[in-house]
Design an enzyme around this catalytic site. Sequence first.
Site, PDB file in Angstrom:
ATOM      1  N   GLY A 104       0.784  -1.228   0.000  1.00  0.00           N
ATOM      2  CA  GLY A 104       0.000   0.000   0.000  1.00  0.00           C
ATOM      3  C   GLY A 104       0.812   1.271   0.000  1.00  0.00           C
ATOM      4  O   GLY A 104       0.331   2.320   0.439  1.00  0.00           O
ATOM      5  N   LYS A 105       2.041   1.199  -0.513  1.00  0.00           N
ATOM      6  CA  LYS A 105       2.901   2.395  -0.530  1.00  0.00           C
ATOM      7  C   LYS A 105       2.265   3.552  -1.291  1.00  0.00           C
ATOM      8  O   LYS A 105       2.312   4.697  -0.845  1.00  0.00           O
ATOM      9  CB  LYS A 105       4.258   2.072  -1.167  1.00  0.00           C
ATOM     10  CG  LYS A 105       5.139   1.128  -0.396  1.00  0.00           C
ATOM     11  CD  LYS A 105       6.515   1.031  -1.012  1.00  0.00           C
ATOM     12  CE  LYS A 105       6.510   0.606  -2.460  1.00  0.00           C
ATOM     13  NZ  LYS A 105       5.961  -0.744  -2.672  1.00  0.00           N
TER      14      LYS A 105
ATOM     15  N   LYS B 240       8.128   9.143  -8.283  1.00  0.00           N
ATOM     16  CA  LYS B 240       8.229   7.685  -8.228  1.00  0.00           C
ATOM     17  C   LYS B 240       9.064   7.283  -9.433  1.00  0.00           C
ATOM     18  O   LYS B 240       8.524   7.073 -10.525  1.00  0.00           O
ATOM     19  CB  LYS B 240       6.844   7.022  -8.274  1.00  0.00           C
ATOM     20  CG  LYS B 240       6.892   5.503  -8.192  1.00  0.00           C
ATOM     21  CD  LYS B 240       5.493   4.907  -8.258  1.00  0.00           C
ATOM     22  CE  LYS B 240       5.569   3.379  -8.322  1.00  0.00           C
ATOM     23  NZ  LYS B 240       6.059   2.779  -7.072  1.00  0.00           N
TER      24      LYS B 240
ATOM     25  N   GLY C  76       8.820  -1.586  -4.284  1.00  0.00           N
ATOM     26  CA  GLY C  76       8.945  -2.696  -3.351  1.00  0.00           C
ATOM     27  C   GLY C  76       9.590  -2.257  -2.052  1.00  0.00           C
ATOM     28  O   GLY C  76       9.318  -1.180  -1.533  1.00  0.00           O
TER      29      GLY C  76
ATOM     30  N   PRO D  95      -6.903   1.425   7.663  1.00  0.00           N
ATOM     31  CA  PRO D  95      -7.747   0.290   7.280  1.00  0.00           C
ATOM     32  C   PRO D  95      -7.560  -0.123   5.829  1.00  0.00           C
ATOM     33  O   PRO D  95      -7.046   0.640   5.007  1.00  0.00           O
ATOM     34  CB  PRO D  95      -9.166   0.836   7.499  1.00  0.00           C
ATOM     35  CG  PRO D  95      -9.039   2.301   7.230  1.00  0.00           C
ATOM     36  CD  PRO D  95      -7.672   2.679   7.751  1.00  0.00           C
TER      37      PRO D  95
END
Length: 231
Positions: free
Chosen positions: A14-15, A37, A115, A202
């Site tokens: 969930g990065k 990114k 990752g 969550p």
Amino acid sequence: MRGFFVTGTDTEVGKTVISSGLAALLKDNNRHVGVYKPFLSGISRHHPDSDTSLLKDMSQTSLSHEDITPFAFKAPLAPYVAGKLEGKTVTMEEVLSHWGRIREKHECFIVEGAGGISVPLGEDYLVSHVIKALQLPMIIVARPRLGTINHTFLTVKYAESMGLPIAGIIINGISDSPDEDEKTNPEMIERLCGVPILGVTPKLANVTKETVLHMVKDHINLSLLMNQVGV
């Protein structure tokens, strides 16, 4: 440069959801935030469901998809492996050169890795080497379930051995009815690692701008985060 580097204890933790949510939250708090990114594998950077698109949409940056993600590969593999299959090798110098071209366009940046911190990005460097070169504090995103204590502890200890500053840990993906391990893991991780838990978030059924922003607002300690990373 103010900001932080978001990494994970594994892939698919969930990065990008956390990175994009934090970008939106900082934007909501009147911060001029950019996103970077450098590597993407397995999907076009322009695809509406790509990590790059979510980061761009949530941060509202004027940076292009190519600015945000300069190195993209077709195969859903570690960037170095995917690049070799295409006959492309990205050097550390190229990653840092691109960073140098975009870093002054915003007052703070959220940089997201690929990752975990030991993933190979090129012939002679890992994600951890990029973090060290950028000199940004890390946020580690970890799973909530059984096994996460070991994965998170190893990530923290490797980061410390590299001299990488750690701002905190976010446990992402807690279920609606958490098991005992999900309930107890955050406290145990914080105690063993000696690193603050910035939030426990969550699992989202639907990832939208609204749901992600509400999630980080409700479940991440923004004041602690901002104190830790200086934004």
